[in-house]
Write a protein that holds these residues in place. Structure first.
Motif, PDB file in Angstrom:
ATOM      1  N   LYS A   1       4.238 -15.181   1.118  1.00  0.00           N
ATOM      2  CA  LYS A   1       5.690 -15.244   0.882  1.00  0.00           C
ATOM      3  C   LYS A   1       6.385 -13.895   0.495  1.00  0.00           C
ATOM      4  CE  LYS A   1       9.331 -18.503  -1.399  1.00  0.00           C
ATOM      5  NZ  LYS A   1       9.498 -19.303  -2.482  1.00  0.00           N
ATOM      6  N   LYS A   2       5.846 -13.062  -0.528  1.00  0.00           N
ATOM      7  CA  LYS A   2       6.517 -11.743  -0.947  1.00  0.00           C
ATOM      8  C   LYS A   2       6.362 -10.695   0.309  1.00  0.00           C
ATOM      9  CE  LYS A   2       7.794  -9.438  -4.378  1.00  0.00           C
ATOM     10  NZ  LYS A   2       9.015  -9.537  -4.944  1.00  0.00           N
ATOM     11  N   LEU A   3       5.301 -11.013   1.042  1.00  0.00           N
ATOM     12  CA  LEU A   3       5.104 -10.084   2.261  1.00  0.00           C
ATOM     13  C   LEU A   3       6.052 -10.277   3.334  1.00  0.00           C
ATOM     14  CD1 LEU A   3       3.181  -7.574   3.278  1.00  0.00           C
ATOM     15  CD2 LEU A   3       1.722  -9.286   4.105  1.00  0.00           C
ATOM     16  N   ILE A   4       6.502 -11.543   3.651  1.00  0.00           N
ATOM     17  CA  ILE A   4       7.182 -12.184   4.606  1.00  0.00           C
ATOM     18  C   ILE A   4       8.498 -11.670   4.284  1.00  0.00           C
ATOM     19  CG2 ILE A   4       8.456 -14.133   5.545  1.00  0.00           C
ATOM     20  CD1 ILE A   4       5.767 -15.627   5.578  1.00  0.00           C
TER      21      ILE A   4
ATOM     22  N   PRO B   1      11.200  -4.072  -1.977  1.00  0.00           N
ATOM     23  CA  PRO B   1      10.011  -3.747  -2.847  1.00  0.00           C
ATOM     24  C   PRO B   1      10.087  -2.859  -3.815  1.00  0.00           C
ATOM     25  CG  PRO B   1       9.856  -2.936  -0.634  1.00  0.00           C
ATOM     26  CD  PRO B   1      11.335  -3.659  -0.671  1.00  0.00           C
ATOM     27  N   SER B   2       9.005  -3.061  -4.826  1.00  0.00           N
ATOM     28  CA  SER B   2       9.114  -1.865  -5.900  1.00  0.00           C
ATOM     29  C   SER B   2       7.994  -0.883  -5.689  1.00  0.00           C
ATOM     30  CB  SER B   2       8.551  -2.668  -7.437  1.00  0.00           C
ATOM     31  OG  SER B   2       7.229  -3.042  -7.140  1.00  0.00           O
ATOM     32  N   LEU B   3       8.244   0.100  -6.100  1.00  0.00           N
ATOM     33  CA  LEU B   3       7.102   1.335  -5.941  1.00  0.00           C
ATOM     34  C   LEU B   3       5.646   0.952  -5.979  1.00  0.00           C
ATOM     35  CD1 LEU B   3       6.738   3.998  -5.138  1.00  0.00           C
ATOM     36  CD2 LEU B   3       7.114   4.972  -7.372  1.00  0.00           C
ATOM     37  N   ASN B   4       5.468  -0.040  -7.079  1.00  0.00           N
ATOM     38  CA  ASN B   4       4.118  -0.572  -7.191  1.00  0.00           C
ATOM     39  C   ASN B   4       3.754  -1.625  -5.990  1.00  0.00           C
ATOM     40  OD1 ASN B   4       3.530   0.836  -9.516  1.00  0.00           O
ATOM     41  ND2 ASN B   4       4.329  -0.962 -10.944  1.00  0.00           N
ATOM     42  N   GLN B   5       4.622  -2.333  -5.686  1.00  0.00           N
ATOM     43  CA  GLN B   5       4.331  -3.073  -4.562  1.00  0.00           C
ATOM     44  C   GLN B   5       4.129  -2.474  -3.293  1.00  0.00           C
ATOM     45  OE1 GLN B   5       7.838  -5.362  -4.521  1.00  0.00           O
ATOM     46  NE2 GLN B   5       6.943  -7.224  -5.488  1.00  0.00           N
ATOM     47  N   LEU B   6       4.750  -1.260  -2.814  1.00  0.00           N
ATOM     48  CA  LEU B   6       4.575  -0.555  -1.632  1.00  0.00           C
ATOM     49  C   LEU B   6       3.269   0.428  -2.013  1.00  0.00           C
ATOM     50  CD1 LEU B   6       8.097   1.269  -1.412  1.00  0.00           C
ATOM     51  CD2 LEU B   6       6.953  -0.671   0.185  1.00  0.00           C
ATOM     52  N   LYS B   7       2.791   0.620  -3.179  1.00  0.00           N
ATOM     53  CA  LYS B   7       1.737   1.241  -3.358  1.00  0.00           C
ATOM     54  C   LYS B   7       0.434   0.140  -3.190  1.00  0.00           C
ATOM     55  CE  LYS B   7       2.751   4.737  -6.924  1.00  0.00           C
ATOM     56  NZ  LYS B   7       2.657   4.927  -8.517  1.00  0.00           N
ATOM     57  N   LYS B   8       0.414  -0.973  -3.423  1.00  0.00           N
ATOM     58  CA  LYS B   8      -0.523  -2.071  -3.266  1.00  0.00           C
ATOM     59  C   LYS B   8      -0.373  -2.372  -1.604  1.00  0.00           C
ATOM     60  CE  LYS B   8      -0.221  -5.244  -6.950  1.00  0.00           C
ATOM     61  NZ  LYS B   8       0.186  -6.738  -7.370  1.00  0.00           N
ATOM     62  N   ILE B   9       0.800  -2.364  -1.100  1.00  0.00           N
ATOM     63  CA  ILE B   9       0.504  -2.646   0.757  1.00  0.00           C
ATOM     64  C   ILE B   9      -0.059  -1.248   1.291  1.00  0.00           C
ATOM     65  CG2 ILE B   9       2.081  -2.623   2.412  1.00  0.00           C
ATOM     66  CD1 ILE B   9       4.219  -3.926   0.807  1.00  0.00           C
ATOM     67  N   ALA B  10       0.055   0.055   1.019  1.00  0.00           N
ATOM     68  CA  ALA B  10      -0.517   1.320   1.311  1.00  0.00           C
ATOM     69  C   ALA B  10      -1.769   1.096   0.960  1.00  0.00           C
ATOM     70  CB  ALA B  10      -0.069   2.435   0.699  1.00  0.00           C
TER      71      ALA B  10
ATOM     72  N   ALA C   1      15.025   2.786   5.320  1.00  0.00           N
ATOM     73  CA  ALA C   1      13.883   2.529   4.750  1.00  0.00           C
ATOM     74  C   ALA C   1      13.232   1.315   4.669  1.00  0.00           C
ATOM     75  CB  ALA C   1      14.006   2.838   3.222  1.00  0.00           C
ATOM     76  N   ASP C   2      14.151   0.047   4.624  1.00  0.00           N
ATOM     77  CA  ASP C   2      13.496  -0.946   4.817  1.00  0.00           C
ATOM     78  C   ASP C   2      12.878  -1.422   6.213  1.00  0.00           C
ATOM     79  OD1 ASP C   2      14.730  -1.894   2.373  1.00  0.00           O
ATOM     80  OD2 ASP C   2      16.572  -2.500   3.263  1.00  0.00           O
ATOM     81  N   LYS C   3      13.774  -0.814   7.277  1.00  0.00           N
ATOM     82  CA  LYS C   3      13.258  -0.979   8.643  1.00  0.00           C
ATOM     83  C   LYS C   3      11.687  -0.276   8.902  1.00  0.00           C
ATOM     84  CE  LYS C   3      14.475   1.579  11.819  1.00  0.00           C
ATOM     85  NZ  LYS C   3      12.825   2.315  12.493  1.00  0.00           N
ATOM     86  N   ASP C   4      11.567   0.896   8.200  1.00  0.00           N
ATOM     87  CA  ASP C   4      10.344   1.704   8.258  1.00  0.00           C
ATOM     88  C   ASP C   4       9.437   1.129   7.578  1.00  0.00           C
ATOM     89  OD1 ASP C   4      11.639   3.741   9.810  1.00  0.00           O
ATOM     90  OD2 ASP C   4      11.772   5.058   8.014  1.00  0.00           O
ATOM     91  N   ILE C   5       9.364   0.549   6.405  1.00  0.00           N
ATOM     92  CA  ILE C   5       8.235  -0.426   5.582  1.00  0.00           C
ATOM     93  C   ILE C   5       7.978  -1.596   6.486  1.00  0.00           C
ATOM     94  CG2 ILE C   5       8.026  -1.821   3.661  1.00  0.00           C
ATOM     95  CD1 ILE C   5      10.146   0.147   1.920  1.00  0.00           C
ATOM     96  N   ALA C   6       9.058  -2.472   6.859  1.00  0.00           N
ATOM     97  CA  ALA C   6       8.805  -3.591   7.702  1.00  0.00           C
ATOM     98  C   ALA C   6       7.695  -3.021   8.929  1.00  0.00           C
ATOM     99  CB  ALA C   6       9.864  -4.471   8.242  1.00  0.00           C
ATOM    100  N   SER C   7       8.310  -2.148   9.533  1.00  0.00           N
ATOM    101  CA  SER C   7       7.515  -1.411  10.848  1.00  0.00           C
ATOM    102  C   SER C   7       6.082  -1.060  10.583  1.00  0.00           C
ATOM    103  CB  SER C   7       8.498  -0.429  11.638  1.00  0.00           C
ATOM    104  OG  SER C   7       9.552  -1.076  12.060  1.00  0.00           O
TER     105      SER C   7
END
Length: 140
Positions: free
Chosen positions: A95-98, A107-116, A64-70
């Motif tokens: 810094k958080k994104l790095i 990352p939290s679910l909310n952070q993933l939603k923000k990224i999306a 999951a970490d790899k898929d998010i980073a990719s």
């Protein structure tokens, strides 16, 4: 007309050294094609290592970490955005994104939603069986 012998690898290296645009395009292609600098495929290496059950369990843990980073890296490359620009679109610090891209953060679910949202996409979570996951890895 006589044939001329050409050292393609040498020409590519010279272009990489002398032309920043060529270097960027070439490096993106190498990443997209999963080709290491020595020409061997990461996929071949992964298939070989995947035979070890301990390695496979570790790969499951990192999937999951790899898929998010990719996904973040691919989107940044596709839109030609800097980390700073992408972080701003995602509403978080650079810094958080790095840390997320280096897989050093959960990352939290909310952070993933923000990224999306920053990617103008929708977050989708999926659970797959280990057999299905293994099959995808071996077909790479």
């Amino acid at each position: 007309m006589p044939f001329v012998e050409v050292d393609v690898k040498k020409q590519i290296e010279e272009e990489r050294e002398n032309d920043p645009k060529f270097r960027k395009a070439w490096d993106k292609r190498q990443i997209r094609e999963n080709i290491s600098p020595r020409g061997s495929s990461f996929d071949d290496f992964l298939r070989e290592m995947y035979q070890d059950p301990k390695f496979r369990d570790s790969w499951y843990d990192l999937a999951a970490d790899k898929d998010i980073a990719s996904a973040i890296i691919d989107e940044r490359n596709e839109k030609d955005l800097s980390l700073k620009q992408f972080a701003k679109k995602a509403g978080m610090s650079k810094k958080k994104l790095i840390k997320i891209c280096e897989m050093g953060n959960n990352p939290s679910l909310n952070q993933l939603k923000k990224i999306a949202k920053g990617m103008d996409k929708v977050l989708k979570v999926e659970f797959v069986s280990k057999d299905e996951f293994d099959k995808k890895v071996m077909e790479r």
